[in-house]
Design a protein around this motif. Structure first.
Motif, PDB file in Angstrom:
ATOM      1  N   MET A 100      -4.465  -6.833  11.243  1.00  0.00           N
ATOM      2  CA  MET A 100      -3.556  -6.001  12.011  1.00  0.00           C
ATOM      3  C   MET A 100      -4.061  -4.570  12.022  1.00  0.00           C
ATOM      4  SD  MET A 100       0.483  -5.223  11.343  1.00  0.00           S
ATOM      5  CE  MET A 100       0.913  -6.950  11.466  1.00  0.00           C
ATOM      6  N   PRO A 101      -4.646  -4.087  13.120  1.00  0.00           N
ATOM      7  CA  PRO A 101      -5.127  -2.713  13.201  1.00  0.00           C
ATOM      8  C   PRO A 101      -3.976  -1.737  13.061  1.00  0.00           C
ATOM      9  CG  PRO A 101      -6.040  -4.044  14.974  1.00  0.00           C
ATOM     10  CD  PRO A 101      -4.937  -4.841  14.349  1.00  0.00           C
ATOM     11  N   VAL A 102      -4.234  -0.604  12.476  1.00  0.00           N
ATOM     12  CA  VAL A 102      -3.218   0.418  12.259  1.00  0.00           C
ATOM     13  C   VAL A 102      -3.687   1.719  12.889  1.00  0.00           C
ATOM     14  CG1 VAL A 102      -1.908   1.671  10.515  1.00  0.00           C
ATOM     15  CG2 VAL A 102      -2.586  -0.684  10.090  1.00  0.00           C
ATOM     16  N   GLU A 103      -2.763   2.430  13.516  1.00  0.00           N
ATOM     17  CA  GLU A 103      -3.110   3.714  14.122  1.00  0.00           C
ATOM     18  C   GLU A 103      -3.619   4.681  13.074  1.00  0.00           C
ATOM     19  OE1 GLU A 103      -3.138   4.454  17.291  1.00  0.00           O
ATOM     20  OE2 GLU A 103      -2.463   2.465  17.877  1.00  0.00           O
ATOM     21  N   ASN A 104      -4.570   5.529  13.481  1.00  0.00           N
ATOM     22  CA  ASN A 104      -5.191   6.461  12.544  1.00  0.00           C
ATOM     23  C   ASN A 104      -4.194   7.416  11.910  1.00  0.00           C
ATOM     24  OD1 ASN A 104      -7.691   5.389  12.797  1.00  0.00           O
ATOM     25  ND2 ASN A 104      -8.418   6.861  14.303  1.00  0.00           N
ATOM     26  N   ASN A 105      -3.126   7.749  12.651  1.00  0.00           N
ATOM     27  CA  ASN A 105      -2.178   8.741  12.138  1.00  0.00           C
ATOM     28  C   ASN A 105      -1.034   8.111  11.343  1.00  0.00           C
ATOM     29  OD1 ASN A 105      -3.577  10.882  13.352  1.00  0.00           O
ATOM     30  ND2 ASN A 105      -2.520  10.592  15.303  1.00  0.00           N
ATOM     31  N   SER A 106      -0.990   6.779  11.285  1.00  0.00           N
ATOM     32  CA  SER A 106       0.102   6.119  10.582  1.00  0.00           C
ATOM     33  C   SER A 106      -0.224   5.953   9.109  1.00  0.00           C
ATOM     34  CB  SER A 106       0.388   4.745  11.204  1.00  0.00           C
ATOM     35  OG  SER A 106      -0.711   3.895  11.014  1.00  0.00           O
ATOM     36  N   VAL A 107       0.816   5.692   8.321  1.00  0.00           N
ATOM     37  CA  VAL A 107       0.655   5.498   6.891  1.00  0.00           C
ATOM     38  C   VAL A 107       0.982   4.038   6.573  1.00  0.00           C
ATOM     39  CG1 VAL A 107       1.440   6.161   4.592  1.00  0.00           C
ATOM     40  CG2 VAL A 107       1.261   7.883   6.392  1.00  0.00           C
TER      41      VAL A 107
ATOM     42  N   PHE B  97       2.633  -1.110  -0.597  1.00  0.00           N
ATOM     43  CA  PHE B  97       1.494  -0.287  -1.008  1.00  0.00           C
ATOM     44  C   PHE B  97       1.579   0.032  -2.504  1.00  0.00           C
ATOM     45  CE2 PHE B  97      -0.554   3.786  -1.845  1.00  0.00           C
ATOM     46  CZ  PHE B  97      -1.803   3.592  -1.272  1.00  0.00           C
ATOM     47  N   LEU B  98       2.772   0.460  -2.949  1.00  0.00           N
ATOM     48  CA  LEU B  98       2.952   0.781  -4.371  1.00  0.00           C
ATOM     49  C   LEU B  98       2.786  -0.460  -5.235  1.00  0.00           C
ATOM     50  CD1 LEU B  98       3.680   2.834  -6.555  1.00  0.00           C
ATOM     51  CD2 LEU B  98       6.101   2.352  -6.121  1.00  0.00           C
ATOM     52  N   GLY B  99       3.308  -1.609  -4.746  1.00  0.00           N
ATOM     53  CA  GLY B  99       3.166  -2.850  -5.497  1.00  0.00           C
ATOM     54  C   GLY B  99       1.716  -3.267  -5.631  1.00  0.00           C
ATOM     55  N   CYS B 100       0.943  -3.055  -4.559  1.00  0.00           N
ATOM     56  CA  CYS B 100      -0.476  -3.406  -4.568  1.00  0.00           C
ATOM     57  C   CYS B 100      -1.245  -2.532  -5.562  1.00  0.00           C
ATOM     58  CB  CYS B 100      -1.049  -3.242  -3.159  1.00  0.00           C
ATOM     59  SG  CYS B 100      -2.756  -3.811  -2.976  1.00  0.00           S
TER      60      CYS B 100
ATOM     61  N   ASN C 251      -5.604   7.597  -3.747  1.00  0.00           N
ATOM     62  CA  ASN C 251      -5.710   8.792  -2.908  1.00  0.00           C
ATOM     63  C   ASN C 251      -6.554   8.579  -1.650  1.00  0.00           C
ATOM     64  OD1 ASN C 251      -4.112  10.558  -4.459  1.00  0.00           O
ATOM     65  ND2 ASN C 251      -5.803  10.964  -5.862  1.00  0.00           N
ATOM     66  N   LEU C 252      -7.116   7.374  -1.470  1.00  0.00           N
ATOM     67  CA  LEU C 252      -7.880   7.084  -0.261  1.00  0.00           C
ATOM     68  C   LEU C 252      -6.940   6.882   0.922  1.00  0.00           C
ATOM     69  CD1 LEU C 252     -10.484   4.486  -1.637  1.00  0.00           C
ATOM     70  CD2 LEU C 252     -10.898   6.905  -1.129  1.00  0.00           C
ATOM     71  N   SER C 253      -7.464   7.045   2.123  1.00  0.00           N
ATOM     72  CA  SER C 253      -6.697   6.801   3.344  1.00  0.00           C
ATOM     73  C   SER C 253      -6.943   5.378   3.818  1.00  0.00           C
ATOM     74  CB  SER C 253      -7.114   7.784   4.448  1.00  0.00           C
ATOM     75  OG  SER C 253      -6.840   9.109   4.066  1.00  0.00           O
ATOM     76  N   PHE C 254      -5.850   4.676   4.124  1.00  0.00           N
ATOM     77  CA  PHE C 254      -5.949   3.314   4.636  1.00  0.00           C
ATOM     78  C   PHE C 254      -5.334   3.301   6.031  1.00  0.00           C
ATOM     79  CE2 PHE C 254      -5.846   2.990   0.037  1.00  0.00           C
ATOM     80  CZ  PHE C 254      -6.897   2.107  -0.227  1.00  0.00           C
ATOM     81  N   CYS C 255      -6.190   3.388   7.036  1.00  0.00           N
ATOM     82  CA  CYS C 255      -5.677   3.524   8.394  1.00  0.00           C
ATOM     83  C   CYS C 255      -6.314   2.558   9.387  1.00  0.00           C
ATOM     84  CB  CYS C 255      -5.862   4.956   8.888  1.00  0.00           C
ATOM     85  SG  CYS C 255      -7.556   5.564   8.751  1.00  0.00           S
TER      86      CYS C 255
ATOM     87  N   SER D 113     -10.456   1.008   3.412  1.00  0.00           N
ATOM     88  CA  SER D 113     -10.297   2.459   3.503  1.00  0.00           C
ATOM     89  C   SER D 113     -11.109   3.028   4.665  1.00  0.00           C
ATOM     90  CB  SER D 113     -10.732   3.122   2.196  1.00  0.00           C
ATOM     91  OG  SER D 113     -10.638   4.521   2.307  1.00  0.00           O
ATOM     92  N   CYS D 114     -10.501   4.012   5.351  1.00  0.00           N
ATOM     93  CA  CYS D 114     -11.211   4.681   6.442  1.00  0.00           C
ATOM     94  C   CYS D 114     -11.703   6.059   6.008  1.00  0.00           C
ATOM     95  CB  CYS D 114     -10.305   4.812   7.667  1.00  0.00           C
ATOM     96  SG  CYS D 114      -8.762   5.669   7.352  1.00  0.00           S
TER      97      CYS D 114
END
Length: 314
Positions: free
Chosen positions: A1-8, A95-98, A166-170, A189-190
């Motif tokens: 499932m692709p996620v928008e770059n600006n989404s969390v 995310f926190l559970g992971c 602290n990595l970005s996952f987008c 991670s992106c």
């Protein structure tokens, strides 16, 4: 499932479940329940047996009880969530559970590596310096060494968890696995993962290869000492080391395969297979290996059964 770059990303989806047909899922769930039940019973049973039998109150069995407790926690961190995902329509984890699952997975695995190194050192002292054994491996020193192993294992995991958290996952929130692990998350991670990858490699090298060096040196000295004694003594010495060596071969072999290899050699299919073995197989096999190959544990179990029978007769 692709996620928008600006989404969390707020959750991850496990893709590994999708490849399993309904019949295979039912069979695997049954096996998983049986494996988990056997793992909990055997490991906690071994801890209770060591704690309640005075003849097992020695440094070797103190370390073994810590190993059994780690294996119980290890499987409990992963299997219940996998069973939950098998039963639910959406195979997800927050995310926190992971991040939490990954933290405890790495912490417990790292602590087990260090604990196996301490167990090798214990065997070295017992065989090569038997007259000094009670002095070197005193109760207070064993507690301190075990505490240091837990501290180092959890500190190692904390460092890696902070860097990965602290990595970005987008790009995507799909994990091609059954549970959260460092290599799987790094692939999603992106952002620049070079620092996290370097930290993982160094920390894994210290936690895995450091104790492995202690194990190899300990057994080199043990082998040298054992070859100098009579055949019956050799048989007894090798018997006390066999269980530990079997556990080391299984645990370190899988750990080195997953964490200490170039990323170019990374294969999702192989990684999942090996991960399932050290997540499910090793915690189940360890207490069996130490029980079936150890006369003192079998004698303690017989005494426990005899006490249980006598208590019912009173």
């Amino acid at each position: 499932m692709p996620v928008e770059n600006n989404s969390v990303i707020s959750e991850f989806i496990f893709l590994a479940f999708a490849a399993w047909p309904e019949v295979k899922i039912s069979i695997f769930m049954l096996l998983l329940v049986l494996i988990y039940a056997a793992t909990v019973a055997s490991n906690l049973g071994l801890v209770v047996l060591i704690r309640t039998d005075p003849q097992l109150h020695t440094p070797m069995y103190f370390l073994l009880s810590n190993l059994a407790f780690l294996d119980f926690c290890y499987s409990s961190n992963i299997i219940p969530k996998i069973l939950e995902n098998f039963l639910s329509e959406r195979k997800t984890i927050s995310f926190l559970g992971c991040i939490t699952q990954m933290f405890f997975f790495v912490a417990l695995a790292g602590t087990e590596c260090l604990l196996l190194g301490l167990m090798a050192y214990d065997r070295y002292v017992a065989i090569c310096s038997p007259l000094l054994y009670t002095c070197i491996m005193s109760q207070s020193r064993c507690v301190k060494m075990a505490g240091a192993a837990f501290t180092a294992g959890f500190l190692n995991s904390l460092i890696n968890t902070i860097l990965i958290g602290n990595l970005s996952f987008c790009r995507s929130n799909e994990i091609n696995h059954f549970f959260c692990e460092i290599p799987s998350l790094l692939k999603l991670s992106c952002s620049d993962t070079s620092l996290a990858e370097t930290s993982t490699f160094i920390c894994a090298g210290v936690v895995i290869l450091g104790p492995l060096l202690i194990i190899l040196c300990s057994y080199a000295y043990i082998l040298s000492s054992v070859l100098k004694i009579h055949v019956e003594g050799q048989r007894k010495a090798f018997s006390t080391c066999f269980s530990h060596l079997t556990t080391v071969a299984m645990f370190y072999g899988t750990g080195l395969f997953v964490y200490v290899q170039p990323r170019s050699n990374y294969s999702d299919g192989q990684h999942r297979t090996v991960s399932l073995f050290y997540a499910f197989g090793i915690p189940l096999l360890n207490p069996l290996i130490y029980s079936l190959r150890n006369k003192e544990v079998k004698d303690a179990l017989k005494r426990a059964v005899a006490r249980k029978k006598s208590s019912h007769l009173v």
